[in-house]
Design an enzyme around this catalytic site. Sequence first.
Site, PDB file in Angstrom:
ATOM      1  N   MET A 104       0.848  -1.194   0.000  1.00  0.00           N
ATOM      2  CA  MET A 104       0.000   0.000   0.000  1.00  0.00           C
ATOM      3  C   MET A 104       0.878   1.236   0.000  1.00  0.00           C
ATOM      4  SD  MET A 104      -2.345   1.415   3.191  1.00  0.00           S
ATOM      5  CE  MET A 104      -3.858   0.496   2.919  1.00  0.00           C
ATOM      6  N   ASN A 105       0.497   2.253  -0.838  1.00  0.00           N
ATOM      7  CA  ASN A 105       1.073   3.585  -0.621  1.00  0.00           C
ATOM      8  C   ASN A 105      -0.029   4.635  -0.694  1.00  0.00           C
ATOM      9  OD1 ASN A 105       2.177   2.733  -3.562  1.00  0.00           O
ATOM     10  ND2 ASN A 105       1.976   4.947  -3.606  1.00  0.00           N
ATOM     11  N   ASP A 106       0.095   5.692  -1.462  1.00  0.00           N
ATOM     12  CA  ASP A 106      -0.708   6.906  -1.339  1.00  0.00           C
ATOM     13  C   ASP A 106      -2.210   6.684  -1.113  1.00  0.00           C
ATOM     14  OD1 ASP A 106       1.738   7.706  -2.251  1.00  0.00           O
ATOM     15  OD2 ASP A 106       1.000   8.711  -4.046  1.00  0.00           O
ATOM     16  N   GLN A 140      -3.236   3.428  -3.384  1.00  0.00           N
ATOM     17  CA  GLN A 140      -2.318   2.758  -4.290  1.00  0.00           C
ATOM     18  C   GLN A 140      -2.002   1.377  -3.727  1.00  0.00           C
ATOM     19  OE1 GLN A 140      -0.506   4.661  -7.422  1.00  0.00           O
ATOM     20  NE2 GLN A 140      -2.714   4.654  -7.082  1.00  0.00           N
ATOM     21  N   TRP A 180       6.390  -2.240  -4.283  1.00  0.00           N
ATOM     22  CA  TRP A 180       5.709  -1.431  -5.280  1.00  0.00           C
ATOM     23  C   TRP A 180       5.662  -2.194  -6.597  1.00  0.00           C
ATOM     24  CZ3 TRP A 180       6.253   0.728 -10.040  1.00  0.00           C
ATOM     25  CH2 TRP A 180       5.436   1.813 -10.351  1.00  0.00           C
ATOM     26  N   SER A 228      -2.051   7.667  -8.650  1.00  0.00           N
ATOM     27  CA  SER A 228      -2.869   8.382  -7.666  1.00  0.00           C
ATOM     28  C   SER A 228      -3.861   9.346  -8.290  1.00  0.00           C
ATOM     29  CB  SER A 228      -1.969   9.141  -6.696  1.00  0.00           C
ATOM     30  OG  SER A 228      -1.236   8.253  -5.891  1.00  0.00           O
ATOM     31  N   ARG A 240       0.859  14.092 -13.020  1.00  0.00           N
ATOM     32  CA  ARG A 240       0.103  13.066 -12.302  1.00  0.00           C
ATOM     33  C   ARG A 240      -0.616  13.587 -11.050  1.00  0.00           C
ATOM     34  NH1 ARG A 240       5.579  11.451 -12.108  1.00  0.00           N
ATOM     35  NH2 ARG A 240       6.645  11.715 -10.092  1.00  0.00           N
ATOM     36  N   ASP A 241      -1.392  12.669 -10.471  1.00  0.00           N
ATOM     37  CA  ASP A 241      -2.046  12.829  -9.172  1.00  0.00           C
ATOM     38  C   ASP A 241      -3.142  13.895  -9.178  1.00  0.00           C
ATOM     39  OD1 ASP A 241       0.029  11.091  -8.540  1.00  0.00           O
ATOM     40  OD2 ASP A 241       1.246  12.648  -7.609  1.00  0.00           O
ATOM     41  N   GLU A 274       4.289  16.337  -6.106  1.00  0.00           N
ATOM     42  CA  GLU A 274       3.316  15.260  -6.223  1.00  0.00           C
ATOM     43  C   GLU A 274       2.101  15.530  -5.341  1.00  0.00           C
ATOM     44  OE1 GLU A 274       5.448  11.204  -7.429  1.00  0.00           O
ATOM     45  OE2 GLU A 274       5.674  11.637  -5.298  1.00  0.00           O
TER      46      GLU A 274
END
Length: 515
Positions: free
Chosen positions: A65-67, A83, A91, A127, A194-195, A249
């Site tokens: 898991m991330n963002d 994520q 990742w 993201s 991105r994001d 980001e």
Amino acid sequence: MNQESYLKRETETKQDSDNELLDISHPSQGTYTLARSNAYIRENRQQVNPAYRLAYHLMPEVGWMNDPNGFVYYNGMYHMFYQYYPYAPVWGPMHWGHAVSKDLVSWTYLPVALAPDQSYDSGGCFSGSALVQGDKLLLMYTGHVVTGPDKDNDYRQTQNIAVSDNGVDFVKSALNPVIRLDQIPEHTSPKDFRDPKVFERNGIYYCVLGSNDAAGRGVILLYQSTNLEKWSYVNVMAQSDGTLGDNWECPDLFSLGGRDILIMSPQRMPAQMDNYRNLHSTVYMIGTLDDKLGVLEYEKYYPLDYGFDFYAPQTTDDEQGRRIMVAWMETWETDIPTQHDHHWAGAMTLPRQIVLRGERLFFLPISELEQYRTNEIKQQNIHLDGIRDLDMPGDRYELYVVFEAGTAENFGLKLRVGEGEETVITYQVEERKLRLNRDRSGTGLSGERAADVELNDGRLELRIFVDVSSVEVFIQGGEKVMTARIYPGPDSTGISAFSSGNCTLTEVLKWDLKV
């Protein structure tokens, strides 16, 4: 089927079928699907080692898991997307995991919402954010595509949408990408794009995107739309002055108390004294957005967290009118102990309510945590000159303490004490600094972080949340917060107070937190 139905039975997508279980443990590029990911989770979540699993924080069922993504209040529930790479605790090509909660503390996992299964997102569904439209829930995300042999440098990114009428099943738009490569402005990176954080303001939809100027300075780009399908570029909304990292980001723009707040995550930002000492940081600015020019006017920026493990925060508002923030409680490019034989990695911070006081933000633990308090222990007026065991052990608790500095040179707390291990919080009176040290916190990374903190009439107030492998320290009523992941042994449960010189621990309250 609506989200409530999913909460009443085992979570699985309608696409799942037994004949699709072949080779799900090692999918190759181009074979990622919702069915495979959800089947893999069902078959492998029991393999997770419970040793460092948190009790009242959101973490993955299995895998990486991330963002936080798409954090939103919808149909009476808080939705958290994130994520996610379910197949290993590292990742990988990003999916969107999905969990829901009625109180931001106890979470229920739903099926994976997005998988990288289209030509425009084959390298990952990166993201993004969520927006409620009547009875529908819209997700806006970055489609990542690898374009050459060097995946770290050969890629392109576009913005895409997916829509659900039940909060569980999402359909990607036939119009994707809705913000294309040819809509990237000149003098901006052609690939770091991105994001998206999407929001509505005065009847117009806006989207902020993270990028850089291709010359070593981060930027935030602003786009607008009347229908969420056709977008036009407005301007560079904010940009680095050279001190704020080479790429920005996870931007988030919202209004609070009549002011416009930008939070974002600058990469490779140089340290400034005790601040921004992690590889990648988080900051906020308070200012005013000029809608017509598309420029945020601000004067200063500040850290969002002063500890080790806090990145990519995202906010939402709820039916109570609160602005709530959650971040990824890890740090990039570090070795995480649970990646080794534990089959999971990554967690979210506690949700924090953001309050504007003057020209600074304060961060408060959400009030819903109080309903999970048990086994209250209270002590008062403890005179310190040396170290004292407080005789209130635990590894999943909330701790409220107030120190009166007296004549002490320094004072503080030792948490998760035992077997030669301890996590140390020290206030140094002359330096006016609070330090969080994890040199002896167990396995995992060591180090120390510091924050400038002023005593209030000689008093220091701390509200601390310990959850097996995490520590979050709220300082002076939420003026600052320090966050860290720690990995002590199971027998390291002691709590001690200490001082060098005379001081008084005027109040100590401890509650175990059981979810």
